[in-house]
Design a protein around this motif. Structure first.
Motif, PDB file in Angstrom:
ATOM      1  N   LYS A  40       0.832  -1.198   0.000  1.00  0.00           N
ATOM      2  CA  LYS A  40       0.000   0.000   0.000  1.00  0.00           C
ATOM      3  C   LYS A  40       0.871   1.255   0.000  1.00  0.00           C
ATOM      4  CE  LYS A  40      -4.088  -1.892   0.096  1.00  0.00           C
ATOM      5  NZ  LYS A  40      -5.012  -1.744  -1.066  1.00  0.00           N
ATOM      6  N   TRP A  41       0.431   2.234  -0.761  1.00  0.00           N
ATOM      7  CA  TRP A  41       1.027   3.570  -0.742  1.00  0.00           C
ATOM      8  C   TRP A  41      -0.064   4.539  -0.308  1.00  0.00           C
ATOM      9  CZ3 TRP A  41      -0.347   8.056  -3.299  1.00  0.00           C
ATOM     10  CH2 TRP A  41       0.577   9.110  -3.256  1.00  0.00           C
ATOM     11  N   THR A  42       0.262   5.413   0.662  1.00  0.00           N
ATOM     12  CA  THR A  42      -0.716   6.344   1.216  1.00  0.00           C
ATOM     13  C   THR A  42      -0.226   7.772   1.024  1.00  0.00           C
ATOM     14  OG1 THR A  42      -1.313   4.716   2.906  1.00  0.00           O
ATOM     15  CG2 THR A  42      -2.003   6.999   3.277  1.00  0.00           C
ATOM     16  N   PRO A  43      -1.022   8.644   0.409  1.00  0.00           N
ATOM     17  CA  PRO A  43      -0.568  10.024   0.190  1.00  0.00           C
ATOM     18  C   PRO A  43      -0.465  10.785   1.504  1.00  0.00           C
ATOM     19  CG  PRO A  43      -2.887   9.825  -0.375  1.00  0.00           C
ATOM     20  CD  PRO A  43      -2.392   8.424  -0.100  1.00  0.00           C
ATOM     21  N   ASP A  44       0.502  11.691   1.584  1.00  0.00           N
ATOM     22  CA  ASP A  44       0.624  12.530   2.771  1.00  0.00           C
ATOM     23  C   ASP A  44      -0.608  13.411   2.948  1.00  0.00           C
ATOM     24  OD1 ASP A  44       3.086  11.451   3.240  1.00  0.00           O
ATOM     25  OD2 ASP A  44       4.236  13.194   2.573  1.00  0.00           O
ATOM     26  N   ASP A  45      -1.132  13.915   1.840  1.00  0.00           N
ATOM     27  CA  ASP A  45      -2.301  14.792   1.864  1.00  0.00           C
ATOM     28  C   ASP A  45      -3.335  14.247   0.881  1.00  0.00           C
ATOM     29  OD1 ASP A  45      -4.216  16.766   1.725  1.00  0.00           O
ATOM     30  OD2 ASP A  45      -2.797  18.428   1.500  1.00  0.00           O
ATOM     31  N   PRO A  46      -4.426  13.657   1.364  1.00  0.00           N
ATOM     32  CA  PRO A  46      -5.437  13.093   0.462  1.00  0.00           C
ATOM     33  C   PRO A  46      -6.029  14.110  -0.510  1.00  0.00           C
ATOM     34  CG  PRO A  46      -5.773  12.310   2.698  1.00  0.00           C
ATOM     35  CD  PRO A  46      -4.736  13.386   2.781  1.00  0.00           C
ATOM     36  N   GLU A  47      -5.977  15.387  -0.149  1.00  0.00           N
ATOM     37  CA  GLU A  47      -6.505  16.411  -1.049  1.00  0.00           C
ATOM     38  C   GLU A  47      -5.540  16.717  -2.191  1.00  0.00           C
ATOM     39  OE1 GLU A  47      -7.723  19.845   1.103  1.00  0.00           O
ATOM     40  OE2 GLU A  47      -9.272  18.775   2.244  1.00  0.00           O
ATOM     41  N   LEU A  48      -4.313  16.211  -2.077  1.00  0.00           N
ATOM     42  CA  LEU A  48      -3.321  16.369  -3.142  1.00  0.00           C
ATOM     43  C   LEU A  48      -2.919  14.998  -3.685  1.00  0.00           C
ATOM     44  CD1 LEU A  48      -1.017  19.147  -1.637  1.00  0.00           C
ATOM     45  CD2 LEU A  48      -2.791  19.417  -3.382  1.00  0.00           C
ATOM     46  N   ASP A  49      -3.895  14.111  -3.775  1.00  0.00           N
ATOM     47  CA  ASP A  49      -3.644  12.756  -4.248  1.00  0.00           C
ATOM     48  C   ASP A  49      -3.357  12.760  -5.753  1.00  0.00           C
ATOM     49  OD1 ASP A  49      -3.389  10.015  -4.197  1.00  0.00           O
ATOM     50  OD2 ASP A  49      -5.302   9.653  -3.202  1.00  0.00           O
ATOM     51  N   VAL A  50      -2.899  11.624  -6.251  1.00  0.00           N
ATOM     52  CA  VAL A  50      -2.575  11.494  -7.672  1.00  0.00           C
ATOM     53  C   VAL A  50      -3.819  11.775  -8.523  1.00  0.00           C
ATOM     54  CG1 VAL A  50      -1.714   9.950  -9.465  1.00  0.00           C
ATOM     55  CG2 VAL A  50      -0.810   9.785  -7.134  1.00  0.00           C
ATOM     56  N   GLY A  51      -3.676  12.688  -9.461  1.00  0.00           N
ATOM     57  CA  GLY A  51      -4.772  12.995 -10.367  1.00  0.00           C
ATOM     58  C   GLY A  51      -5.670  14.125  -9.935  1.00  0.00           C
ATOM     59  N   ILE A  52      -5.550  14.554  -8.678  1.00  0.00           N
ATOM     60  CA  ILE A  52      -6.402  15.647  -8.199  1.00  0.00           C
ATOM     61  C   ILE A  52      -5.581  16.754  -7.543  1.00  0.00           C
ATOM     62  CG2 ILE A  52      -8.396  14.145  -7.868  1.00  0.00           C
ATOM     63  CD1 ILE A  52      -7.802  14.110  -4.884  1.00  0.00           C
ATOM     64  N   GLY A  53      -4.261  16.591  -7.530  1.00  0.00           N
ATOM     65  CA  GLY A  53      -3.414  17.565  -6.853  1.00  0.00           C
ATOM     66  C   GLY A  53      -2.346  18.148  -7.754  1.00  0.00           C
ATOM     67  N   LEU A  54      -1.098  17.831  -7.453  1.00  0.00           N
ATOM     68  CA  LEU A  54       0.035  18.442  -8.138  1.00  0.00           C
ATOM     69  C   LEU A  54       0.273  17.827  -9.511  1.00  0.00           C
ATOM     70  CD1 LEU A  54       2.479  18.480  -5.100  1.00  0.00           C
ATOM     71  CD2 LEU A  54       1.177  20.421  -5.998  1.00  0.00           C
TER      72      LEU A  54
END
Length: 248
Positions: free
Chosen positions: A219-233
């Motif tokens: 499992k990989w967990t983003p530090d900030d769910p609001e900047l997850d892959v495809g919706i953030g940076l």
């Protein structure tokens, strides 16, 4: 340095995809070499698509790439240099047992592509990530292997983000939180974060996020769910798509 790239030798539009090849000693001046791989087998008849190379500890070079078969099924294939003593690596050999990975149950035959550079898990086995989707959810699947010819799909998905669609050209690599040097793909532990990057097929944009990788549970967990892959940076905010990284 060796650069392999997606190339249509017949036209300036997408199609008849081969692997172009160029070399450089400084990443500024490049020498173009003959085409490295062409679609000449049933398992890559409709294109030699994006893949990655892995340099093994014993000096071997392993290349995994997606082939679009004569029936338009996306499969993963193995290739390797015929002569490692040739500094130009002019001759790549496709493994006689290709394909080495086919779409697993529940994954669309046209939604399974672009294997990453491999890394070593805590059990000593090599792991490779592949992009896919389930309905409109972009996902990353992980396979493990000891020999690069036979593979086992790890349970579950390493990461998924609803609404992001098909993930292409996934990249996955560690970065240091307290240093500036690059890290080998297999490094993990304290002071390490992992970058997960995906090219969103629906948007034709590259996104990435920082997070924590748990190899035991895959499992990989983003530090900030609001900047997850495809919706953030995004990797870049211009016309930039289907990028790949490498470790020097």
């Amino acid at each position: 340095y060796h650069l392999f790239y997606q190339y249509n030798p017949d036209s300036a539009i997408w199609g008849n995809i081969t692997w172009g090849h160029a070399v450089s000693i400084d990443l500024i001046h490049w020498l173009y070499l003959p085409i490295a791989m062409v679609p000449d087998h049933w398992y890559d008849y409709n294109g030699v698509w994006t893949g990655s190379a892995t340099l093994l500890p014993d000096g071997q070079i392993i290349i995994l790439y997606t082939g679009d078969t004569d029936d338009y099924v996306q499969v993963q294939n193995l290739a390797y240099p015929a002569n490692l003593s040739d500094p130009l690596l002019l001759d790549l050999v496709k493994y006689e047992g290709n394909p080495v990975i086919v779409p697993p149950p529940g994954i669309g035959i046209k939604d399974f592509r672009n294997p990453t550079t491999a890394w070593v898990g805590p059990d000593g086995k090599w792991r490779v990530a592949i992009g896919s989707k389930v309905n409109s959810t972009g996902i990353t699947l992980v396979y493990q292997t000891t020999n690069f010819t036979s593979y086992e799909l790890l349970e579950g998905v390493m990461h998924a983000v609803p609404g992001t669609g098909m993930w292409e050209c996934v990249d996955f690599y560690p970065v240091s939180t307290n240093g500036t040097n690059g890290l080998d793909t297999s490094v993990n532990g304290p002071g390490i974060k992992h970058v997960l990057k995906a090219s969103l097929d629906d948007e034709k944009k590259d996104f990435y996020a920082l997070g924590t990788y748990d190899p035991i549970n895959n499992k990989w967990t983003p530090d900030d769910p609001e900047l997850d892959v495809g919706i953030g940076l995004r990797v870049d905010y211009g016309k930039y798509y289907a990028s790949k990284t490498f470790y020097d």
